[in-house]
Design a protein around this motif. Sequence first.
Motif, PDB file in Angstrom:
ATOM      1  N   GLU A 157      22.790  38.909  27.392  1.00 39.83           N
ATOM      2  CA  GLU A 157      22.824  38.155  28.650  1.00 39.83           C
ATOM      3  C   GLU A 157      24.090  37.323  28.739  1.00 39.83           C
ATOM      4  O   GLU A 157      24.705  37.221  29.809  1.00 39.83           O
ATOM      5  N   LYS A 158      24.488  36.743  27.604  1.00 42.64           N
ATOM      6  CA  LYS A 158      25.724  35.954  27.588  1.00 42.64           C
ATOM      7  C   LYS A 158      26.926  36.853  27.876  1.00 42.64           C
ATOM      8  O   LYS A 158      27.819  36.491  28.657  1.00 42.64           O
ATOM      9  N   GLN A 159      26.952  38.032  27.246  1.00 45.02           N
ATOM     10  CA  GLN A 159      28.039  38.979  27.498  1.00 45.02           C
ATOM     11  C   GLN A 159      28.036  39.455  28.943  1.00 45.02           C
ATOM     12  O   GLN A 159      29.095  39.660  29.545  1.00 45.02           O
ATOM     13  N   LEU A 160      26.827  39.625  29.501  1.00 47.86           N
ATOM     14  CA  LEU A 160      26.724  40.041  30.906  1.00 47.86           C
ATOM     15  C   LEU A 160      27.291  38.958  31.821  1.00 47.86           C
ATOM     16  O   LEU A 160      27.995  39.271  32.794  1.00 47.86           O
ATOM     17  N   ASP A 161      26.975  37.693  31.509  1.00 48.21           N
ATOM     18  CA  ASP A 161      27.526  36.589  32.306  1.00 48.21           C
ATOM     19  C   ASP A 161      29.050  36.571  32.216  1.00 48.21           C
ATOM     20  O   ASP A 161      29.741  36.373  33.225  1.00 48.21           O
ATOM     21  N   GLN A 162      29.567  36.779  30.996  1.00 49.48           N
ATOM     22  CA  GLN A 162      31.017  36.810  30.831  1.00 49.48           C
ATOM     23  C   GLN A 162      31.627  37.990  31.588  1.00 49.48           C
ATOM     24  O   GLN A 162      32.696  37.856  32.202  1.00 49.48           O
ATOM     25  N   ALA A 163      30.925  39.144  31.533  1.00 51.52           N
ATOM     26  CA  ALA A 163      31.425  40.315  32.263  1.00 51.52           C
ATOM     27  C   ALA A 163      31.423  40.065  33.768  1.00 51.52           C
ATOM     28  O   ALA A 163      32.357  40.461  34.473  1.00 51.52           O
ATOM     29  N   ASN A 164      30.369  39.387  34.257  1.00 50.95           N
ATOM     30  CA  ASN A 164      30.313  39.066  35.687  1.00 50.95           C
ATOM     31  C   ASN A 164      31.440  38.139  36.092  1.00 50.95           C
ATOM     32  O   ASN A 164      32.033  38.295  37.169  1.00 50.95           O
ATOM     33  N   GLU A 165      31.740  37.164  35.230  1.00 54.01           N
ATOM     34  CA  GLU A 165      32.866  36.266  35.515  1.00 54.01           C
ATOM     35  C   GLU A 165      34.179  37.040  35.540  1.00 54.01           C
ATOM     36  O   GLU A 165      35.046  36.795  36.380  1.00 54.01           O
ATOM     37  N   GLN A 166      34.314  37.987  34.596  1.00 47.65           N
ATOM     38  CA  GLN A 166      35.529  38.809  34.560  1.00 47.65           C
ATOM     39  C   GLN A 166      35.631  39.672  35.804  1.00 47.65           C
ATOM     40  O   GLN A 166      36.722  39.852  36.369  1.00 47.65           O
ATOM     41  N   ILE A 167      34.486  40.204  36.238  1.00 40.15           N
ATOM     42  CA  ILE A 167      34.480  41.024  37.450  1.00 40.15           C
ATOM     43  C   ILE A 167      34.890  40.195  38.655  1.00 40.15           C
ATOM     44  O   ILE A 167      35.667  40.648  39.505  1.00 40.15           O
ATOM     45  N   LYS A 168      34.361  38.964  38.744  1.00 41.65           N
ATOM     46  CA  LYS A 168      34.741  38.082  39.849  1.00 41.65           C
ATOM     47  C   LYS A 168      36.246  37.818  39.843  1.00 41.65           C
ATOM     48  O   LYS A 168      36.892  37.823  40.896  1.00 41.65           O
ATOM     49  N   GLU A 174      42.262  41.682  42.683  1.00 46.56           N
ATOM     50  CA  GLU A 174      42.421  42.890  43.487  1.00 46.56           C
ATOM     51  C   GLU A 174      42.552  42.545  44.966  1.00 46.56           C
ATOM     52  O   GLU A 174      43.314  43.183  45.694  1.00 46.56           O
ATOM     53  N   GLU A 175      41.816  41.505  45.398  1.00 41.63           N
ATOM     54  CA  GLU A 175      41.915  41.096  46.792  1.00 41.63           C
ATOM     55  C   GLU A 175      43.306  40.553  47.099  1.00 41.63           C
ATOM     56  O   GLU A 175      43.871  40.832  48.169  1.00 41.63           O
ATOM     57  N   ARG A 176      43.876  39.805  46.147  1.00 39.26           N
ATOM     58  CA  ARG A 176      45.248  39.306  46.352  1.00 39.26           C
ATOM     59  C   ARG A 176      46.235  40.470  46.423  1.00 39.26           C
ATOM     60  O   ARG A 176      47.160  40.469  47.243  1.00 39.26           O
ATOM     61  N   ALA A 180      48.512  41.506  49.598  1.00 41.93           N
ATOM     62  CA  ALA A 180      49.963  41.672  49.461  1.00 41.93           C
ATOM     63  C   ALA A 180      50.390  43.066  49.921  1.00 41.93           C
ATOM     64  O   ALA A 180      51.411  43.217  50.605  1.00 41.93           O
ATOM     65  N   ARG A 181      49.584  44.094  49.560  1.00 44.83           N
ATOM     66  CA  ARG A 181      49.925  45.454  49.974  1.00 44.83           C
ATOM     67  C   ARG A 181      49.814  45.617  51.489  1.00 44.83           C
ATOM     68  O   ARG A 181      50.663  46.243  52.124  1.00 44.83           O
ATOM     69  N   ASP A 182      48.752  45.022  52.066  1.00 44.04           N
ATOM     70  CA  ASP A 182      48.583  45.124  53.512  1.00 44.04           C
ATOM     71  C   ASP A 182      49.701  44.399  54.256  1.00 44.04           C
ATOM     72  O   ASP A 182      50.181  44.879  55.287  1.00 44.04           O
ATOM     73  N   LYS A 335      49.427  56.038  46.459  1.00 42.30           N
ATOM     74  CA  LYS A 335      48.604  56.750  45.483  1.00 42.30           C
ATOM     75  C   LYS A 335      47.329  55.967  45.177  1.00 42.30           C
ATOM     76  O   LYS A 335      46.242  56.534  45.090  1.00 42.30           O
ATOM     77  N   GLU A 336      47.484  54.650  45.029  1.00 44.94           N
ATOM     78  CA  GLU A 336      46.325  53.804  44.729  1.00 44.94           C
ATOM     79  C   GLU A 336      45.328  53.818  45.882  1.00 44.94           C
ATOM     80  O   GLU A 336      44.114  53.881  45.677  1.00 44.94           O
ATOM     81  N   ARG A 337      45.836  53.757  47.097  1.00 42.60           N
ATOM     82  CA  ARG A 337      44.950  53.756  48.263  1.00 42.60           C
ATOM     83  C   ARG A 337      44.187  55.082  48.369  1.00 42.60           C
ATOM     84  O   ARG A 337      42.980  55.108  48.578  1.00 42.60           O
ATOM     85  N   LEU A 338      44.904  56.184  48.237  1.00 41.45           N
ATOM     86  CA  LEU A 338      44.264  57.492  48.357  1.00 41.45           C
ATOM     87  C   LEU A 338      43.254  57.732  47.240  1.00 41.45           C
ATOM     88  O   LEU A 338      42.248  58.409  47.437  1.00 41.45           O
TER      89      LEU A 338
END
Length: 372
Positions: A157-168, A174-176, A180-182, A335-338
């Motif tokens: 569960e602790k690792q899952l919480d850390q993974a969720n934080e990493q995903i966030k 990725e949004e930044r 920037a790409r847009d 390439k990344e978009r496609l």
Amino acid sequence: MKNFQVFPKKYGIFPYVFLIYLAMPIYYVMSENGLKAVMGYTLLLLFLVTYRQLYCDCNRFSSWLIVQIGIIVILSVWYNPNNLFMGFFSANFIGWLSNKRQFNRALFLFAAVISIVFIVTAFNGANGNMLYFLPFFAVMIASPFGIRSLNKHIELEKQLDQANEQIKYLIKREERVRIARDLHDTLGHTLSLITLQSQLVQRLAGKNSERAIAEAKQIEMSSRSALRQVRELVSDMRTITVAEELAHMEQILTAAGIMFHPEREADLSHLPLLQQNILGMCLRETGTNIVKHSHAKNCFVIFEKTRGQFTIAVKDDGVGFVSQAGSGNGLRGMKERLALIEGEIVISSDKGTSITMTVPLIRKEEKEGVAL
């Protein structure tokens, strides 16, 4: 001493509650007299030290555990066989061992020692019939497995919480990158168009004032378009179609003096909006690169629809991709978009540059009235 803690705060009141089970060993020692009583209290005090250290000193876990089991053996053999119940303390700590080899070895040695003490005390008849201890012994040996499983679950569960934080964090990053790409794809295109129109106005200022005024109005329209694009980008409500981008592409290429030759109007109704949006952004990047780097005179756009794919090929008669310095980042972004829609891009350079973008089609067929 300022930072001294009896037990780490992360364990809460659990270590203190468990101390209630020392009442029975204390009672047995209280029934002794003289040196044996002093030794008994000393052993209980040392047991408390091992109990605390097993919570606090993970680096010397095995040493303190051995000392604790040794104290249980002494208290069980020389004081009262019921002190074997203190083995639940050690069983709890054995369950904390995360290394499987250490866990198995510690549990085997613990079970062997407790079994030997049980057999010795049972044969000596020091406390009558010891068979009542057998079910408790079974629970004592089994409890480390449950504790280990519980600790593993907590760790997961602790690792899952850390993974969720990493995903966030990755989502934010990725949004930044996406923003920037847009910005590059949208404003880069529009600003390139404004630059070309401004250069044209400068050339026409002294020769053809009416056309210069018309081009100036086009610049105003382009700047308003850029402002609108920024607002749409910020609100994340922007949707681009292939048809719109072809019109924009024709506008920027014509302003740069490049003849635009699109194939006859293609049927794009079968393309989902997501695919059209990504293909449109790729077309925008392609048009910008042709204007900036190709030195071409003609640009051709060809559509091809096969059974499972849709392809857009953009060809120019310029200097070729090898000579087009500075277009690498834009192509990498394409390439990344496609890749997001399982598409691919193929680039070739032979008497100009050819960029072929292919995306899979989602087919819907009807057979005997059932959609497949």
